[in-house]
Design a protein around this motif. Structure first.
Motif, short mmCIF file in Angstrom:
data_model
loop_
_atom_site.label_atom_id
_atom_site.label_comp_id
_atom_site.label_asym_id
_atom_site.label_seq_id
_atom_site.Cartn_x
_atom_site.Cartn_y
_atom_site.Cartn_z
N ASP A 19 15.26 11.04 -1.35
CA ASP A 19 14.71 11.91 -0.31
C ASP A 19 13.62 11.13 0.39
OD1 ASP A 19 15.97 14.42 -0.33
OD2 ASP A 19 14.93 15.01 -2.16
N VAL A 20 13.18 11.64 1.53
CA VAL A 20 12.04 11.01 2.18
C VAL A 20 10.79 11.71 1.64
CG1 VAL A 20 10.90 10.47 4.34
CG2 VAL A 20 13.38 10.56 4.24
N SER A 21 10.04 11.01 0.85
CA SER A 21 8.81 11.61 0.32
C SER A 21 7.76 10.53 0.20
CB SER A 21 9.07 12.25 -1.05
OG SER A 21 8.95 11.27 -2.06
N PHE A 22 6.53 10.96 -0.05
CA PHE A 22 5.45 9.99 -0.13
C PHE A 22 5.56 9.13 -1.40
CE2 PHE A 22 3.95 12.61 3.23
CZ PHE A 22 3.26 11.74 4.04
N ALA A 23 6.45 9.55 -2.32
CA ALA A 23 6.66 8.74 -3.52
C ALA A 23 7.33 7.42 -3.17
CB ALA A 23 7.52 9.51 -4.52
N LEU A 24 8.00 7.36 -2.03
CA LEU A 24 8.67 6.12 -1.61
C LEU A 24 7.67 4.98 -1.41
CD1 LEU A 24 11.38 7.12 1.01
CD2 LEU A 24 11.75 6.18 -1.25
N GLN A 25 6.45 5.39 -1.06
CA GLN A 25 5.42 4.39 -0.80
C GLN A 25 5.20 3.52 -2.04
OE1 GLN A 25 1.60 6.08 -0.34
NE2 GLN A 25 0.63 4.11 0.02
N VAL A 26 5.32 4.16 -3.21
CA VAL A 26 5.08 3.43 -4.46
C VAL A 26 6.15 2.37 -4.67
CG1 VAL A 26 4.58 3.73 -6.91
CG2 VAL A 26 4.19 5.61 -5.35
N ILE A 27 7.38 2.69 -4.24
CA ILE A 27 8.48 1.74 -4.40
C ILE A 27 8.19 0.45 -3.62
CG2 ILE A 27 10.91 1.34 -3.77
CD1 ILE A 27 11.50 4.12 -4.70
N SER A 28 7.46 0.62 -2.51
CA SER A 28 7.20 -0.56 -1.68
C SER A 28 6.41 -1.61 -2.44
CB SER A 28 6.45 -0.16 -0.41
OG SER A 28 5.14 0.22 -0.76
N LEU A 29 5.71 -1.18 -3.49
CA LEU A 29 4.95 -2.16 -4.27
C LEU A 29 5.87 -3.12 -4.99
CD1 LEU A 29 2.06 0.08 -5.63
CD2 LEU A 29 2.02 -1.49 -3.71
N ARG A 31 -1.04 19.27 -2.43
CA ARG A 31 -0.18 19.43 -1.27
C ARG A 31 0.15 18.06 -0.68
NH1 ARG A 31 -0.26 24.69 0.64
NH2 ARG A 31 -1.77 26.08 -0.32
N THR A 32 -0.38 17.02 -1.29
CA THR A 32 -0.15 15.66 -0.80
C THR A 32 0.35 14.79 -1.95
OG1 THR A 32 -2.37 14.91 -1.33
CG2 THR A 32 -2.07 15.86 0.84
N GLY A 33 0.90 13.64 -1.59
CA GLY A 33 1.30 12.66 -2.60
C GLY A 33 2.71 12.86 -3.12
N PRO A 34 3.10 12.03 -4.10
CA PRO A 34 4.48 12.02 -4.59
C PRO A 34 4.93 13.33 -5.24
CG PRO A 34 3.25 10.12 -5.41
CD PRO A 34 2.27 10.99 -4.73
N PHE A 35 3.96 14.17 -5.63
CA PHE A 35 4.34 15.40 -6.33
C PHE A 35 4.18 16.64 -5.45
CE2 PHE A 35 3.24 12.21 -9.41
CZ PHE A 35 4.29 12.28 -10.31
N ALA A 36 3.92 16.40 -4.16
CA ALA A 36 3.68 17.53 -3.24
C ALA A 36 4.89 18.44 -3.11
CB ALA A 36 3.28 16.99 -1.87
N GLY A 37 6.08 17.87 -3.32
CA GLY A 37 7.30 18.66 -3.19
C GLY A 37 7.31 19.83 -4.14
N MET A 46 4.15 2.55 6.10
CA MET A 46 4.87 2.48 7.39
C MET A 46 6.32 2.89 7.19
SD MET A 46 3.27 -0.96 9.12
CE MET A 46 4.58 -1.26 10.29
N MET A 47 6.90 2.50 6.06
CA MET A 47 8.28 2.87 5.76
C MET A 47 8.39 4.41 5.66
SD MET A 47 10.52 1.77 2.43
CE MET A 47 9.68 2.64 1.14
N VAL A 48 7.46 5.01 4.91
CA VAL A 48 7.49 6.47 4.75
C VAL A 48 7.24 7.15 6.10
CG1 VAL A 48 6.40 8.43 3.59
CG2 VAL A 48 6.69 6.28 2.37
N PHE A 49 6.24 6.66 6.82
CA PHE A 49 5.84 7.28 8.09
C PHE A 49 6.99 7.23 9.10
CE2 PHE A 49 3.68 7.27 12.23
CZ PHE A 49 2.91 8.40 12.09
N ALA A 50 7.66 6.07 9.16
CA ALA A 50 8.77 5.93 10.11
C ALA A 50 9.90 6.89 9.77
CB ALA A 50 9.27 4.48 10.08
#
Lengths: 439, 318
Positions: B236-246, A37-43, B60-64
């Motif tokens: 999209d806004v997703s937590f995968a964006l965080q990886v791009i920040s690297l 439910r978390t992380g890049p694949f949560a969608g 921070m980018m994802v959170f914002a």
């Protein structure tokens, strides 16, 4: 202050030590759910997690469990990360799970050799190692209703049907956009074989997990190569990005076909221009079934779920429901075979092998027309069932093809050969000694 | 011989044969580069002012962006959601200064670095707890950002410029120019540079370190928000964006950790370099080289400029 600190530390230490040792109650059947439910694949993962949980919870609430025995459901968050998935496996093992669902090909692969040793059957529903469908080599692994190789063969058959037959594929260019991980690479050997045999050219577009939302280079290559069709094996954030990039590149969406993983949300983000995008599927994508109504009444409506009501009946939610239905039916069959109420992993392995969900049984389950019948045997742990193509119309998926059978004649021998090669490569791979109830 | 031809001749022949595709690749690289530069800028700002490599810049980018989209989805009008997201980034800056930086002052840098790791996981958890883990669509139209594309029929083909990418390039340029003016012309900017040069000297002339840290983290938060909006609008806004920040790491290696122009130029070199590499040379090895090519480019530059393109040359006399 120091005393307080000590007390807090002691409490944390006690909790940490005690938590893994707590088994499920002896009178329960323990079914852990590996979810993300978390992380890049949560969608993608959240929908499936909800569907899996809600079906089992519905059985608990409506029927008091399976055969009168309550199901102890426990989620373990993997984040689609192999290391975390293996930690989950080790964490649930002492609690005697009757089955595990890794929900990641990457997590499934290292668990495969452990399953026989730990006597825990593994359900990798339509993912994982394709060759694990060979029950004689992999008695503890089940991957119904199709392997990734079946999926690829059905997509190629669908494309051939659009072109006027398999012979017409000669000289065509087919692009393969895939997550550059165990899952996306899984059909590569099969695709190479098909390409050689049928005479079409394959163009590969790998997408690294770190670049899932940064695919412009891949789609520039698509624009240059101009493939006649594009096939996608994506997951998580890769899928909506791919659909958006396809629209941006003006790729004809009618010729963009995915394996069975994209959800409605994955296509919606690209707007109306995404209409025409296609995926494989083997089950319904609506809430119009008694089973979903029961989930709504006993679980979602009763506040025993994290599922928003509008998620009921969506593609990946229903996929999770189907996954849990297979588990529940495996347990039920095991109870019948053994005469026991509280079954073990070894019993459920036998139950899964004897799984026979026909149309009548689907009706009893409130799933009449939800999916096709499925029957597993000791030799065939998959079923290799037909799927259909569904087309995104701008808001939802609509079925646009008849049922398409996999290329059994091509997939079957290759799976057998691959299973044999796997056993040879892994020195000391055990010969099957497990009993067979369903010849 | 064939391989040498494929490496050294064929890509350039392709560039000549299809100049529209070359321009399109350069454009995609430029837009990606501008966004990498913005992410890198967030790292540089904080590194300059506090000597901390802020591992949390990506989240921070994802959170914002998630705060903005999350509020919008809860019915808050987009402009108000934007203002509230800015407010949340200010509160975050205050919190970081009070809870993380102040107690760790005078501790080794590695402690502060590890603290930003902790901050990353707190923000991941908080973001998921409040807004959920599923990807969210950026309300592009409601924010007044353009949609669609401008198709230019030039160079014997088609060059398609997404309007959101044009907007990203313009907004990023304005932000960079604004930050340059802020650093050079304002009192706070000068104080910030003084802190970057020498903490103790800055303290001795009455500059408040705590205040500067809040300002810097807030500015980095605004940069993170702008990057999140732009990248979120592209996918999209997703937590995968965080990886791009690297991707900012090779940009920083290239541009230097303390240089604002370095972040910009580095971002552009990496962005354009990786797109050209993936498009023209990637197919030779089956594609998918983009994720490591950025590091290869940065390391190649380091052979000649070990301090980065614009980094400060540190000479220690012994």
């Amino acid at each position: 202050m120091r005393k307080l600190k000590k007390a807090v530390l002691a409490l944390i230490a006690t909790t940490a030590l005690a938590a893994p040792a707590l088994p499920a109650a002896a009178e329960d059947i323990f079914v852990p759910l590996f979810t993300y439910r978390t992380g890049p694949f949560a969608g993608s993962g959240t929908y499936i997690a909800n569907g899996m949980h809600d079906y089992l919870e519905m059985l608990n609430q409506r029927d008091g469990g399976i055969g009168g025995v309550k199901i102890a459901i426990e989620e373990c968050e993997t984040g689609y990360n192999t290391t975390k998935g293996l930690e989950c496996y080790e964490a649930v093992k002492p609690k005697h799970p009757v089955i595990v669902n890794p929900w990641s090909t990457g997590i499934t692969l290292p668990i495969i050799p452990k399953a026989a040793v730990d006597k825990i059957p593994v359900l990798s529903m339509a993912y994982g190692l394709s060759a694990s469908s060979e029950g004689e080599t992999f008695p503890w692994i089940f991957n119904p209703p199709d392997t990734y190789w079946d999926g690829m063969s059905m997509i190629i058959k669908y494309i051939a049907a659009q072109e006027g037959g398999l012979a017409k594929l000669k000289g065509k260019k087919i692009g393969y956009l895939y997550l550059d991980a165990g899952y996306g690479k899984e059909p590569l050997p099969f695709l190479a074989d098909l390409s050689k045999e049928l005479g079409f050219q394959t163009k590969l577009y790998p997408v690294a997990a770190a670049e899932m939302q940064n695919q412009s280079a891949q789609w520039l290559n698509v624009r240059r190569d101009r493939p006649d069709y594009m096939i996608m094996y994506g997951w998580g954030a890769m899928q909506p990005t791919a659909v958006k990039e396809a629209v941006k590149t003006n790729y004809p969406m009618e010729k963009f076909i995915s394996i069975w993983w994209p959800s409605e949300e994955d296509a919606k983000g690209a707007g109306k221009e995404a209409a025409g995008f296609k995926t494989l599927n083997w089950h319904a994508a609506t809430p119009d079934f008694p089973v979903i109504k029961d989930i709504e009444k006993h679980v979602v409506g009763a506040g025993k779920s994290q599922t928003p009501k509008d998620q009921l009946g969506t593609v990946l939610y229903n996929r999770g429901v189907y996954n849990s239905m297979l588990i529940a039916e495996g347990i039920r069959t095991a109870q019948k075979l053994t005469g026991k109420k509280v079954v073990t992993g070894e019993d459920v392995r036998r139950g899964m092998e004897s799984l026979n969900i026909d149309a009548a049984r689907l009706k009893e389950l409130g799933m009449d027309g939800f999916a096709g019948p499925i029957k597993l045997t000791c030799a065939d742990h998959n079923g290799h069932r037909p799927t259909f193509v569904q087309r995104f119309d701008g808001a939802k998926y609509v079925k646009v093809s008849d049922w398409i059978e996999p290329m059994h004649d091509k997939v079957g021998p290759l799976l057998k050969a691959d299973a044999k090669a796997y056993a040879e490569k892994n020195a000391g791979w055990p010969k099957r000694t497990e009993p067979c109830d369903a010849k | 011989m064939g391989l040498l031809y494929q490496i050294f001749i064929d890509p350039f022949m392709q560039m000549g044969q299809a100049p529209d595709l070359l321009v399109q690749t350069l454009w995609e690289g430029l837009v990606g580069g501008v966004l990498y530069a913005l992410i890198a800028l967030g790292f540089v700002l904080i590194f300059k002012a506090s000597g901390v490599f802020n591992f949390a810049q990506g989240i921070m980018m994802v959170f914002a962006a998630l705060t903005l989209v999350g509020l919008y989805e809860k019915g808050v009008p987009a402009p108000l959601a934007l203002l509230l997201a800015i407010g949340v980034m200010y509160l975050l800056a205050l919190g970081v200064e009070r809870v993380v930086l102040r107690p760790l002052v005078n501790q080794p840098d590695i402690m502060l670095f590890m603290a930003t790791f902790g901050l990353t996981y707190i923000l991941i958890g908080a973001g998921q707890l409040v807004f959920g883990g599923d990807p969210k669509e950026m309300p592009v139209t409601a924010l007044g950002l353009p949609k669609g594309a401008i198709d230019l029929k030039i160079l014997g083909g088609l060059v398609s410029l997404q309007k959101i990418d044009i907007a990203a390039a313009i907004i990023a340029s304005i932000m960079v120019a604004g930050l340059a003016v802020f650093f050079q012309k304002t009192r706070i900017g000068r104080a910030l540079r003084a802190v970057a040069d020498d903490h103790q000297a800055a303290l001795s002339v009455g500059i408040s370190l705590n205040q500067i840290w809040v300002i810097v983290w807030f500015t980095a938060g605004i940069v993170a928000l702008a990057t999140g909006i732009m990248w979120g609008a592209r996918s999209d806004v997703s937590f995968a964006l965080q990886v791009i920040s690297l991707k900012a790491l090779p940009v920083l290696i290239l541009g230097g950790f303390t240089s604002v122009p370095g972040a910009i130029v580095g971002g552009l070199i990496i962005g354009i370099g990786e797109k050209l590499g993936e498009f023209y040379w990637g197919p030779l090895v089956g594609g998918g080289i983009e994720s490591w090519l950025a590091y290869a480019i940065a390391l190649a530059f380091l052979l000649f400029k070990p301090e980065g393109l614009f980094g400060e040359k540190i000479i220690e006399r012994i």
